[in-house]
Design an enzyme around this catalytic site. Structure first.
Site, PDB file in Angstrom:
ATOM      1  N   GLU A 339       0.810  -1.226   0.000  1.00 56.05           N
ATOM      2  CA  GLU A 339       0.000   0.000   0.000  1.00 56.05           C
ATOM      3  C   GLU A 339       0.843   1.277   0.000  1.00 56.05           C
ATOM      4  OE1 GLU A 339      -4.047  -1.475   2.161  1.00 56.05           O
ATOM      5  OE2 GLU A 339      -2.363  -1.025   3.485  1.00 56.05           O
TER       6      GLU A 339
HETATM    7  N1  IFG Z   1      -4.263  -4.016   4.607  1.00 53.90           N
HETATM    8  C1  IFG Z   1      -3.008  -3.493   5.158  1.00 53.90           C
HETATM    9  C2  IFG Z   1      -2.783  -3.692   6.633  1.00 53.90           C
HETATM   10  C3  IFG Z   1      -4.057  -3.624   7.456  1.00 53.90           C
HETATM   11  C4  IFG Z   1      -5.090  -4.546   6.838  1.00 53.90           C
HETATM   12  C5  IFG Z   1      -6.316  -4.660   7.728  1.00 53.90           C
HETATM   13  C6  IFG Z   1      -1.889  -5.503   4.322  1.00 53.90           C
HETATM   14  C7  IFG Z   1      -0.643  -6.118   3.760  1.00 53.90           C
HETATM   15  C8  IFG Z   1      -5.443  -4.070   5.463  1.00 53.90           C
HETATM   16  N2  IFG Z   1      -1.890  -4.152   4.443  1.00 53.90           N
HETATM   17  O1  IFG Z   1      -2.813  -6.211   4.669  1.00 53.90           O
HETATM   18  O2  IFG Z   1      -1.877  -2.702   7.103  1.00 53.90           O
HETATM   19  O3  IFG Z   1      -4.536  -2.309   7.543  1.00 53.90           O
HETATM   20  O4  IFG Z   1      -7.149  -5.705   7.320  1.00 53.90           O
END
Ligand code: IFG
Length: 526
Positions: A339
């Site tokens: 992200e």
């Molecule tokens: N995605 C984000 C996390 C977390 C997650 C919560 C990943 C690799 C959503 N990145 O999962 O930091 O916020 O479900």
């Protein structure tokens, strides 16, 4: 023929005789069918021989002369059995021969099919023997032994006996070498004792990797001596504005050692270049333009990035990785990579390529979230599939192996259903059956068993802030992931597993685990 006339038999004698027979029948409620035991993960093979082994006051744990590693395993077993049995089992090394009711732990090293983690558990009415090639195998045989005893074995105070185990033979070894859980200690901080308790819980289910998500926008959780404000300032808070916290390097080493004693490898993650607000807030020089943002206590993602074209950034990364590597015996360091929504693509790729070289220069291999497959992966880099299978496939096409953590099936921070007290739901609901009923090796056609290093279930902590809340999301789904990592998929089915899981309700209660009583499981097993 000398017929006994019914009118001559005293009815009271008949009644007394029946009571004696019933009495014997009742005391022979001894467990004799090893295949009826609710073991999780399900062992590769179980053969019952229909008798009962009894642990008693005269029982001891025998190891061969000079086998220090077996003695360590023996002491672990004694420490697990003595509080609830009160039997005062001791480890006897080398002297004499094991007798009736004794346990023998032996490292043999001849059974190649068992590998480094497999074991054979042989139980007769006289002796309980665990043999393995390596100490990890003895450790896993001990976890199975605990599950062959009644659930009350897990209690901390002395319980009524008897302590009986059905006789038979179990041969067992895992499918995947990487059977992991991720704990996010950045969104909400979890102290050393919580993490140690969790290591015991996951090891009881033969899981062997704990990935610690040590940094994110909301917090930096590990002391870095060359950049002290990362923890001192970046660790000051957490989601919701609480007091946050961090591990000193001594505490981190304590966690690593505790984990190693339970055959759990710690993999530390420093998430970058995105998810870095806590670091950026701690050091203005890390920011393009030299101005730090405020500390962040919300749950948005994707708004931060390191300055991927600044040499200060790479000095920072090198210092952090060097210190982390020096206190991490495991072979991997996780560099995050997820992200990075405000990092330009070419800057992101440039950053991931350079950071891989930094990690390797400190003697470690790289693990990263699936976006890192957009860069040029080094030979031993592993891609952790969480959201986009296309990224993971790009990794496979570069020759990388994949760690399977598909959010739709393996994200422990997903609610069970719309009524769940904790958790998120962006990847959908994951009830106990959904979390169990999938096969890593057939989920994505282009990702086959030989591309897969193993599985990991992440628990992100935006919505949980203490042990009980975390356990509500972790259990009862964790045993299912443990079984997916250990047991061949063609031996697994939810309908058969759910009865074993139901039996573990009493065991989780005895272990003091605050598990969610999923309605998908008939916990009373009636
Ligand atoms: N995605 C984000 C996390 C977390 C997650 C919560 C990943 C690799 C959503 N990145 O999962 O930091 O916020 O479900």
């Amino acid at each position: 023929m000398n017929q006994i006339s019914m009118k001559k038999i005293n009815p009271f004698i008949v009644l007394a005789g029946c009571m004696v027979i019933c009495g014997i029948a009742a005391c022979s409620s001894e467990p004799t069918d090893m295949t009826a035991a609710s073991i999780i993960p399900k062992p590769v093979s179980v053969t019952a021989t229909g008798e009962t082994f009894k642990l008693g006051r005269s029982s001891d744990i025998f190891v061969r002369e000079g086998s220090g590693e077996a003695a360590v395993a023996g002491q672990f077993l004694a420490d697990k059995l003595n509080p609830s049995t009160g039997l005062g089992l001791t480890v006897v090394s080398g002297k004499g021969k094991p007798g009736r009711g004794d346990i023998l732990l032996e490292l043999t090293g001849e059974d190649t099919e068992l590998g480094e983690e497999g074991y054979v558990l042989e139980v007769t009415s006289r002796l309980l023997k665990i043999t393995a090639n390596k100490p990890a195998g003895l450790f896993y045989g001990i976890q199975t032994l605990r599950q062959l005893l009644p659930a009350r074995i897990e209690m901390k105070e002395v319980q009524e006996g008897p302590w009986e185990i059905p006789t038979g033979v179990i041969r067992d070894f895992p499918v995947y070498g990487y059977r992991g859980i991720m704990r996010d200690v950045a969104r909400h901080f979890f102290g050393v004792e919580d993490i140690k308790t969790f290591i015991d819980q996951m090891a009881a289910y033969k899981m062997n990797v704990l990935h610690l998500h040590l940094s994110d926008d909301q917090g930096w959780r590990i002391e870095i001596k060359s950049w002290p404000d990362l923890a001192l300032y970046g660790g000051k808070t957490e989601v919701g504005g609480g007091e946050g916290g961090f591990y000193t390097q001594e505490q981190y080493r304590e966690i690593v050692e505790y984990a190693q004693e339970r055959y759990v490898t710690i993999i530390p993650e420093i998430d970058m270049p995105g998810h870095t607000n806590a670091a950026l807030a701690s050091y203005p020089e890390l920011n393009k333009g030299g101005k730090s943002p405020e500390l962040y206590t919300g749950i948005k993602v994707g708004f931060s990035t390191l300055d991927t074209r600044s040499e200060t950034t790479y000095k920072f990364v090198d210092d952090v990785v060097r210190e982390l590597a020096s206190m991490t015996p495991g072979e991997y360091i996780h560099i995050g990579g997820d992200e990075s929504l405000v990092t330009k693509d070419d800057d992101y790729v440039y950053f991931v390529n350079r950071v891989q070289d930094i990690v390797i220069s400190h003697g470690k291999k790289v693990l990263g979230w699936d976006e890192i497959a957009l860069a040029t992966l080094k030979p031993n880099t592993v891609v952790q599939y969480w959201a986009r299978s296309g990224n993971a496939v790009k990794g496979v096409q570069q020759g990388a192996r994949v760690l399977m953590s598909p959010a739709k099936y393996a994200y422990l921070d997903m609610k069970y259903d719309s009524a769940s007290i904790y958790g998120l739901n962006w990847a959908g609901y994951i009830e106990a059956d959904n979390g169990y009923s999938w096969d890593p090796a057939s989920l994505v056609p282009e990702i086959t068993a030989e591309n897969i290093i193993g599985i990991e279930a992440p628990l992100w902590s935006e919505t949980v802030s203490d042990r009980e809340e975390a356990e509500y999301l972790l259990f009862p789904r964790l045993p299912g992931y443990a079984e997916i990592g250990w047991t061949p998929s063609d031996m697994r089915s939810w309908d058969e597993y759910k009865a074993r899981l139901a039996d573990h309700g009493k065991r989780m209660e005895a272990m003091g685990i605050n598990f969610y009583k999923s309605p998908r499981v008939n916990w009373d097993n009636r």
